[in-house]
Design a protein around this motif. Structure first.
Motif, mmCIF file in Angstrom:
data_model
loop_
_atom_site.group_PDB
_atom_site.id
_atom_site.type_symbol
_atom_site.label_atom_id
_atom_site.label_comp_id
_atom_site.label_asym_id
_atom_site.label_seq_id
_atom_site.Cartn_x
_atom_site.Cartn_y
_atom_site.Cartn_z
ATOM 1 N N GLU A 51 4.933 0.529 -6.153
ATOM 2 C CA GLU A 51 4.832 1.086 -7.500
ATOM 3 C C GLU A 51 5.082 2.585 -7.510
ATOM 4 O OE1 GLU A 51 1.646 1.245 -11.244
ATOM 5 O OE2 GLU A 51 1.150 0.198 -9.383
ATOM 6 N N THR A 52 4.446 3.330 -6.574
ATOM 7 C CA THR A 52 4.563 4.793 -6.573
ATOM 8 C C THR A 52 5.604 5.300 -5.589
ATOM 9 O OG1 THR A 52 2.830 5.034 -4.907
ATOM 10 C CG2 THR A 52 2.140 4.955 -7.227
ATOM 11 N N GLY A 53 5.954 4.506 -4.587
ATOM 12 C CA GLY A 53 6.886 4.960 -3.558
ATOM 13 C C GLY A 53 6.253 5.829 -2.493
ATOM 14 N N ALA A 54 4.959 6.090 -2.613
ATOM 15 C CA ALA A 54 4.267 6.932 -1.630
ATOM 16 C C ALA A 54 3.739 6.069 -0.498
ATOM 17 C CB ALA A 54 3.130 7.692 -2.294
ATOM 18 N N LEU A 55 3.525 6.707 0.642
ATOM 19 C CA LEU A 55 2.928 6.015 1.780
ATOM 20 C C LEU A 55 1.414 5.986 1.617
ATOM 21 C CD1 LEU A 55 4.953 7.354 4.841
ATOM 22 C CD2 LEU A 55 5.287 5.234 3.567
ATOM 23 N N VAL A 56 0.821 4.844 1.984
ATOM 24 C CA VAL A 56 -0.625 4.697 1.942
ATOM 25 C C VAL A 56 -1.097 4.387 3.358
ATOM 26 C CG1 VAL A 56 -0.744 3.985 -0.457
ATOM 27 C CG2 VAL A 56 -0.384 2.255 1.309
ATOM 28 N N TYR A 57 -2.297 4.816 3.664
ATOM 29 C CA TYR A 57 -2.857 4.711 5.008
ATOM 30 C C TYR A 57 -3.999 3.717 5.014
ATOM 31 C CZ TYR A 57 -5.310 6.164 9.271
ATOM 32 O OH TYR A 57 -5.941 6.188 10.492
ATOM 33 N N LEU A 58 -4.009 2.825 6.010
ATOM 34 C CA LEU A 58 -5.071 1.845 6.167
ATOM 35 C C LEU A 58 -6.077 2.373 7.184
ATOM 36 C CD1 LEU A 58 -6.317 -0.976 5.757
ATOM 37 C CD2 LEU A 58 -4.854 -1.793 7.625
ATOM 38 N N PRO A 59 -7.262 2.794 6.744
ATOM 39 C CA PRO A 59 -8.259 3.260 7.710
ATOM 40 C C PRO A 59 -8.708 2.124 8.611
ATOM 41 C CG PRO A 59 -8.790 3.988 5.488
ATOM 42 C CD PRO A 59 -7.716 2.956 5.355
ATOM 43 N N ASP A 60 -9.124 2.483 9.801
ATOM 44 C CA ASP A 60 -9.562 1.481 10.768
ATOM 45 C C ASP A 60 -10.837 0.808 10.273
ATOM 46 O OD1 ASP A 60 -9.740 -0.080 12.970
ATOM 47 O OD2 ASP A 60 -10.411 1.508 14.334
ATOM 48 N N GLY A 61 -10.860 -0.507 10.386
ATOM 49 C CA GLY A 61 -12.018 -1.274 9.967
ATOM 50 C C GLY A 61 -12.085 -1.543 8.483
ATOM 51 N N GLN A 62 -11.049 -1.213 7.716
ATOM 52 C CA GLN A 62 -11.083 -1.343 6.267
ATOM 53 C C GLN A 62 -10.133 -2.417 5.739
ATOM 54 O OE1 GLN A 62 -13.244 0.306 4.253
ATOM 55 N NE2 GLN A 62 -14.125 1.030 6.193
ATOM 56 N N ALA A 63 -9.738 -3.360 6.598
ATOM 57 C CA ALA A 63 -8.818 -4.400 6.129
ATOM 58 C C ALA A 63 -9.432 -5.240 5.021
ATOM 59 C CB ALA A 63 -8.409 -5.289 7.303
ATOM 60 N N ASP A 64 -10.733 -5.385 5.044
ATOM 61 C CA ASP A 64 -11.404 -6.154 3.997
ATOM 62 C C ASP A 64 -11.936 -5.254 2.894
ATOM 63 O OD1 ASP A 64 -10.985 -8.598 5.340
ATOM 64 O OD2 ASP A 64 -12.727 -8.216 6.639
ATOM 65 N N GLY A 65 -11.580 -3.982 2.934
ATOM 66 C CA GLY A 65 -12.040 -3.055 1.926
ATOM 67 C C GLY A 65 -11.101 -2.993 0.734
ATOM 68 N N GLU A 66 -11.219 -1.895 -0.017
ATOM 69 C CA GLU A 66 -10.463 -1.730 -1.253
ATOM 70 C C GLU A 66 -9.498 -0.566 -1.140
ATOM 71 O OE1 GLU A 66 -13.370 -1.225 -4.299
ATOM 72 O OE2 GLU A 66 -13.805 -3.384 -4.447
ATOM 73 N N ILE A 67 -8.286 -0.777 -1.630
ATOM 74 C CA ILE A 67 -7.312 0.302 -1.682
ATOM 75 C C ILE A 67 -7.588 1.219 -2.861
ATOM 76 C CG2 ILE A 67 -5.665 -1.098 -2.984
ATOM 77 C CD1 ILE A 67 -3.413 0.363 -1.543
ATOM 78 N N SER A 68 -8.160 0.677 -3.905
ATOM 79 C CA SER A 68 -8.590 1.425 -5.080
ATOM 80 C C SER A 68 -9.760 0.671 -5.689
ATOM 81 C CB SER A 68 -7.448 1.580 -6.091
ATOM 82 O OG SER A 68 -7.001 0.311 -6.537
ATOM 83 N N VAL B 188 -4.184 -7.501 9.143
ATOM 84 C CA VAL B 188 -4.855 -8.083 10.294
ATOM 85 C C VAL B 188 -6.153 -7.332 10.534
ATOM 86 C CG1 VAL B 188 -4.694 -8.630 12.748
ATOM 87 C CG2 VAL B 188 -2.661 -8.763 11.291
ATOM 88 N N ALA B 189 -7.261 -8.086 10.584
ATOM 89 C CA ALA B 189 -8.578 -7.523 10.888
ATOM 90 C C ALA B 189 -9.103 -8.188 12.148
ATOM 91 C CB ALA B 189 -9.542 -7.737 9.721
ATOM 92 N N SER B 190 -9.320 -7.396 13.172
ATOM 93 C CA SER B 190 -9.799 -7.932 14.436
ATOM 94 C C SER B 190 -10.892 -7.014 14.964
ATOM 95 C CB SER B 190 -8.654 -8.027 15.445
ATOM 96 O OG SER B 190 -9.147 -8.364 16.725
ATOM 97 N N PRO B 191 -11.963 -7.586 15.512
ATOM 98 C CA PRO B 191 -13.030 -6.721 16.051
ATOM 99 C C PRO B 191 -12.620 -5.976 17.300
ATOM 100 C CG PRO B 191 -13.485 -9.030 16.540
ATOM 101 C CD PRO B 191 -12.297 -9.018 15.609
ATOM 102 N N SER B 192 -11.584 -6.427 17.985
ATOM 103 C CA SER B 192 -11.174 -5.795 19.239
ATOM 104 C C SER B 192 -9.912 -4.963 19.109
ATOM 105 C CB SER B 192 -10.950 -6.874 20.319
ATOM 106 O OG SER B 192 -9.934 -7.785 19.913
ATOM 107 N N ARG B 193 -9.256 -5.004 17.951
ATOM 108 C CA ARG B 193 -8.012 -4.268 17.782
ATOM 109 C C ARG B 193 -8.072 -3.431 16.517
ATOM 110 N NH1 ARG B 193 -3.254 -8.515 17.859
ATOM 111 N NH2 ARG B 193 -4.699 -9.546 16.424
ATOM 112 N N ARG B 194 -7.181 -2.503 16.449
ATOM 113 C CA ARG B 194 -7.065 -1.644 15.264
ATOM 114 C C ARG B 194 -6.589 -2.487 14.082
ATOM 115 N NH1 ARG B 194 -6.287 1.301 11.213
ATOM 116 N NH2 ARG B 194 -5.773 3.528 11.294
#
Length: 423
Positions: A29-46, A74-80
């Motif tokens: 939508e915006t064309g900007a890059l977004v960053y996925l913090p570690d451990g936040q795969a099940d979190g919220e982007i907004s 991908v959310a894994s307890p042993s990987r990023r």
């Protein structure tokens, strides 16, 4: 991921581990890059929108040109935690004119520069503002320009091979153009070559270890050229948004290298940039958001660099104190030597005076004995002269008194005794 700290949070510990999982995505939508913090795969982007739901709607694309949307988070307890392509789909050729990490690093720096207090109000350009000079032009990865256009700061993220001569040429170009250039190197590839820190063959520059330091990296001719010019090498890990600073712990006058165990326990070690001839150093990782820009010094001021400055001031203070102690010691030694010299001179004077007194006393006794001897001789001579004036009759009366003196008895010889024996 939150702000990493030095007590075991993910950022500093996972930084510079050559992580190659994709943690950056492009928002359709915006064309900007977004960053996925570690451990936040099940979190919220907004607020109210999860990463998984946003990705399921096809809104998160791979940043590489020509790639489509990601398939899952991908959310894994042993990987990023990271994004993943559909099965069997990957980047076209794996790389392009610039890598995914180069793209994400430039995006990360641009966002940081836009929020940096030192650059407040400055315009930030990414690959769209060349710097022109009569001898050529350079297009920095990220360029920050002051509101009046008088000051410019160029950020170069170097992923490819570069020699010390080439870096000096580019650094000199920016200096002639009046541009402050900040150089950061990749967290993998030719600019990041880890070194072993254990074993009997480790070098002295790796003998002093701090558990907070992330890794040990070899220093190439490029890095040594930068150190010779007073520029501290920095590395950028866009997967953890972390900046690494070249760091070493050493004594300015190091003890012999054959005893590294004693060096590690030496309390008189300073955390400073590596020396110009070091072949390796440690990298101390700090979150990019904690870094500041020092325009006067022309460098990116990481927390590790701040500590190095404080250590340098401590080193200068210790050296000044050592010089003062040495001067005081030399002054005390000079006073002691002067006192000993004066005492020695006094002792020699007293000895000379005693010797002179002894010689004077010996001379006096010699003169006294000579005087007494001369006096005795004079008395004898006077007595002899006086005897010469007295007649012999008065001197030896018995020799001339014939009538009164009786003749001594006549002794018989031995021959009568012999005659008797013969009879």
């Amino acid at each position: 991921m939150g702000t990493p700290d030095r007590d075991g949070q993910a950022g500093p510990l996972r930084a510079f581990q050559q992580e190659k999982r994709q943690v950056w995505a492009r928002d359709r939508e915006t064309g900007a890059l977004v960053y996925l913090p570690d451990g936040q795969a099940d979190g919220e982007i907004s607020p109210g929108v999860s990463w998984r739901a946003y990705l399921a709607g096809g809104m998160l694309l791979c940043p590489m040109p020509g790639c489509g949307p990601f398939a899952r988070v991908v959310a894994s307890p042993s990987r990023r935690h990271h994004f993943a392509h559909p099965a069997g789909v990957d980047h076209v050729g794996g790389t392009g004119p610039e890598t995914l990490w180069h793209l994400s690093a430039k995006e990360l720096l641009a966002r940081w520069a836009a929020e940096e207090p030192t650059l407040r109000g400055w315009r930030v350009h990414v690959d769209d503002m060349p710097i022109t000079m009569p001898d050529g032009l350079r297009r920095p990865d990220v360029l920050a320009v002051s509101p009046d256009g008088a000051a410019r700061v160029a950020f170069e993220v170097q992923y490819s091979e570069l020699t010390g001569e080439q870096w000096r040429a580019r650094h000199g170009f920016y200096a002639r153009a009046g541009v402050v250039d900040i150089w950061l190197f990749a967290h993998h590839g030719p600019q990041w070559r880890t070194r072993a820190v254990t074993g009997p063959a480790r070098r002295a520059e790796l003998a002093h270890h701090d558990p907070r330091w992330t890794a040990a990296v070899g220093l190439s001719g490029l890095h040594q050229a930068m150190l010779q010019d007073g520029v501290i090498p920095l590395w950028l890990d866009p997967t953890t948004r972390t900046v690494g600073t070249a760091t070493a712990r050493f004594a300015p006058a190091a003890p012999p290298r054959r005893r590294p165990s004693r060096l590690i326990r030496d309390p008189a070690l300073y955390v400073l940039p590596p020396q110009q001839d070091f072949r390796a150093c440690y990298v101390e990782a700090d979150p990019l958001e904690e870094c500041r820009l020092d325009l006067a010094a022309g460098e990116l001021l990481t927390p590790a660099r701040v500590r190095q400055r404080l250590e340098h001031e401590r080193l200068l203070g210790d050296q000044a104190a050592a010089r003062e102690r040495l001067a005081a010691l030399q002054e005390q030694r000079s006073r002691d030597n002067e006192l000993r010299r004066q005492q020695e001179q006094q002792r020699r004077r007293e000895k000379a005076q005693a010797y002179a007194a002894e010689q004077e006393e010996a001379q006096r006794r010699t003169d006294l004995r000579a005087h007494q001897e001369q006096q005795r001789r004079d008395e004898e001579r006077a007595a002899a002269q006086a005897r010469q004036l007295v007649p012999l009759l008065d001197q030896y009366p018995r020799l001339f008194d014939v009538g009164q003196a009786s003749a001594p008895p006549r002794r018989r010889g031995w021959w009568p005794i012999r005659r008797r024996r013969q009879r």
